[in-house]
Design a protein around this motif. Sequence first.
Motif, PDB file in Angstrom:
ATOM      1  N   PRO A   7       0.813  -1.222   0.000  1.00  0.00           N
ATOM      2  CA  PRO A   7       0.000   0.000   0.000  1.00  0.00           C
ATOM      3  C   PRO A   7       0.850   1.277   0.000  1.00  0.00           C
ATOM      4  O   PRO A   7       0.531   2.249  -0.685  1.00  0.00           O
ATOM      5  N   GLU A   8       1.954   1.277   0.735  1.00  0.00           N
ATOM      6  CA  GLU A   8       2.836   2.446   0.784  1.00  0.00           C
ATOM      7  C   GLU A   8       3.463   2.700  -0.587  1.00  0.00           C
ATOM      8  O   GLU A   8       3.554   3.849  -1.038  1.00  0.00           O
ATOM      9  N   GLN A   9       3.925   1.640  -1.279  1.00  0.00           N
ATOM     10  CA  GLN A   9       4.514   1.795  -2.607  1.00  0.00           C
ATOM     11  C   GLN A   9       3.486   2.327  -3.604  1.00  0.00           C
ATOM     12  O   GLN A   9       3.791   3.197  -4.416  1.00  0.00           O
ATOM     13  N   LYS A  10       2.279   1.791  -3.531  1.00  0.00           N
ATOM     14  CA  LYS A  10       1.232   2.252  -4.444  1.00  0.00           C
ATOM     15  C   LYS A  10       0.932   3.728  -4.222  1.00  0.00           C
ATOM     16  O   LYS A  10       0.798   4.497  -5.174  1.00  0.00           O
ATOM     17  N   GLU A  11       0.830   4.126  -2.977  1.00  0.00           N
ATOM     18  CA  GLU A  11       0.556   5.528  -2.647  1.00  0.00           C
ATOM     19  C   GLU A  11       1.684   6.429  -3.146  1.00  0.00           C
ATOM     20  O   GLU A  11       1.448   7.453  -3.774  1.00  0.00           O
ATOM     21  N   ARG A  12       2.922   6.012  -2.895  1.00  0.00           N
ATOM     22  CA  ARG A  12       4.084   6.836  -3.241  1.00  0.00           C
ATOM     23  C   ARG A  12       4.347   6.875  -4.743  1.00  0.00           C
ATOM     24  O   ARG A  12       4.699   7.918  -5.288  1.00  0.00           O
ATOM     25  N   MET A  13       4.154   5.761  -5.441  1.00  0.00           N
ATOM     26  CA  MET A  13       4.533   5.692  -6.848  1.00  0.00           C
ATOM     27  C   MET A  13       3.374   5.829  -7.832  1.00  0.00           C
ATOM     28  O   MET A  13       3.526   6.427  -8.888  1.00  0.00           O
ATOM     29  N   LEU A  14       2.224   5.268  -7.505  1.00  0.00           N
ATOM     30  CA  LEU A  14       1.119   5.278  -8.457  1.00  0.00           C
ATOM     31  C   LEU A  14       0.251   6.531  -8.370  1.00  0.00           C
ATOM     32  O   LEU A  14      -0.220   7.030  -9.387  1.00  0.00           O
ATOM     33  N   THR A  15       0.045   7.044  -7.164  1.00  0.00           N
ATOM     34  CA  THR A  15      -0.804   8.224  -7.014  1.00  0.00           C
ATOM     35  C   THR A  15      -0.303   9.401  -7.853  1.00  0.00           C
ATOM     36  O   THR A  15      -1.095  10.019  -8.572  1.00  0.00           O
ATOM     37  N   PRO A  16       1.012   9.737  -7.824  1.00  0.00           N
ATOM     38  CA  PRO A  16       1.477  10.849  -8.667  1.00  0.00           C
ATOM     39  C   PRO A  16       1.277  10.582 -10.167  1.00  0.00           C
ATOM     40  O   PRO A  16       1.042  11.507 -10.929  1.00  0.00           O
ATOM     41  N   THR A  21       1.182  14.228 -12.032  1.00  0.00           N
ATOM     42  CA  THR A  21       2.336  15.013 -11.600  1.00  0.00           C
ATOM     43  C   THR A  21       3.653  14.307 -11.894  1.00  0.00           C
ATOM     44  O   THR A  21       4.705  14.940 -11.911  1.00  0.00           O
ATOM     45  N   ASP A  22       3.636  12.994 -12.103  1.00  0.00           N
ATOM     46  CA  ASP A  22       4.796  12.207 -12.527  1.00  0.00           C
ATOM     47  C   ASP A  22       4.497  11.624 -13.901  1.00  0.00           C
ATOM     48  O   ASP A  22       3.338  11.444 -14.277  1.00  0.00           O
ATOM     49  N   ARG A  23       5.561  11.297 -14.621  1.00  0.00           N
ATOM     50  CA  ARG A  23       5.425  10.618 -15.904  1.00  0.00           C
ATOM     51  C   ARG A  23       6.348   9.413 -15.880  1.00  0.00           C
ATOM     52  O   ARG A  23       7.463   9.504 -15.399  1.00  0.00           O
ATOM     53  N   ALA A  24       5.880   8.291 -16.408  1.00  0.00           N
ATOM     54  CA  ALA A  24       6.656   7.057 -16.353  1.00  0.00           C
ATOM     55  C   ALA A  24       6.882   6.488 -17.751  1.00  0.00           C
ATOM     56  O   ALA A  24       6.194   6.836 -18.706  1.00  0.00           O
ATOM     57  N   CYS A  25       7.868   5.604 -17.830  1.00  0.00           N
ATOM     58  CA  CYS A  25       8.122   4.852 -19.050  1.00  0.00           C
ATOM     59  C   CYS A  25       8.541   3.441 -18.638  1.00  0.00           C
ATOM     60  O   CYS A  25       8.832   3.178 -17.473  1.00  0.00           O
ATOM     61  N   PHE A  26       8.534   2.546 -19.599  1.00  0.00           N
ATOM     62  CA  PHE A  26       8.946   1.176 -19.348  1.00  0.00           C
ATOM     63  C   PHE A  26      10.318   0.952 -19.964  1.00  0.00           C
ATOM     64  O   PHE A  26      10.515   1.220 -21.144  1.00  0.00           O
ATOM     65  N   GLY A  27      11.248   0.440 -19.163  1.00  0.00           N
ATOM     66  CA  GLY A  27      12.588   0.134 -19.660  1.00  0.00           C
ATOM     67  C   GLY A  27      12.654  -1.329 -20.056  1.00  0.00           C
ATOM     68  O   GLY A  27      12.964  -2.175 -19.230  1.00  0.00           O
ATOM     69  N   ARG A  63      14.309  10.556 -20.865  1.00  0.00           N
ATOM     70  CA  ARG A  63      14.875  11.722 -20.177  1.00  0.00           C
ATOM     71  C   ARG A  63      13.815  12.704 -19.692  1.00  0.00           C
ATOM     72  O   ARG A  63      14.099  13.576 -18.889  1.00  0.00           O
ATOM     73  N   TRP A  64      12.596  12.571 -20.190  1.00  0.00           N
ATOM     74  CA  TRP A  64      11.503  13.447 -19.749  1.00  0.00           C
ATOM     75  C   TRP A  64      10.614  12.780 -18.713  1.00  0.00           C
ATOM     76  O   TRP A  64       9.575  13.305 -18.359  1.00  0.00           O
ATOM     77  N   ARG A  65      10.983  11.615 -18.232  1.00  0.00           N
ATOM     78  CA  ARG A  65      10.156  10.871 -17.275  1.00  0.00           C
ATOM     79  C   ARG A  65      10.738  10.969 -15.876  1.00  0.00           C
ATOM     80  O   ARG A  65      11.941  11.126 -15.693  1.00  0.00           O
ATOM     81  N   THR A  66       9.876  10.865 -14.882  1.00  0.00           N
ATOM     82  CA  THR A  66      10.329  10.900 -13.497  1.00  0.00           C
ATOM     83  C   THR A  66      10.441   9.496 -12.912  1.00  0.00           C
ATOM     84  O   THR A  66      11.014   9.322 -11.845  1.00  0.00           O
ATOM     85  N   ARG A  67       9.887   8.489 -13.616  1.00  0.00           N
ATOM     86  CA  ARG A  67       9.962   7.097 -13.158  1.00  0.00           C
ATOM     87  C   ARG A  67      10.207   6.170 -14.338  1.00  0.00           C
ATOM     88  O   ARG A  67       9.686   6.392 -15.426  1.00  0.00           O
TER      89      ARG A  67
END
Length: 70
Positions: A7-16, A21-27, A63-67
Amino acid sequence: MVVFGTPEQKERMLTPLIQGTDRACFGVTEPDAGLDTTSIKTFATKVPAVTGDGRKIWTSSGRWRTRLFC
């Protein structure tokens, strides 16, 4: 993350991400696999903490992603 995250990881990583407010990509690209995800050799171990081991060659727009999710 959705299935195995705490639950803590989901709140910290998925909520943004959901809030935009965050942008992600898959490596997923590797030197010998490219985008063929069935040939990826990168793996993670959980002892003592989750650690990834492998090589990535590029991630478009990374380079434009935060995660980066691997």
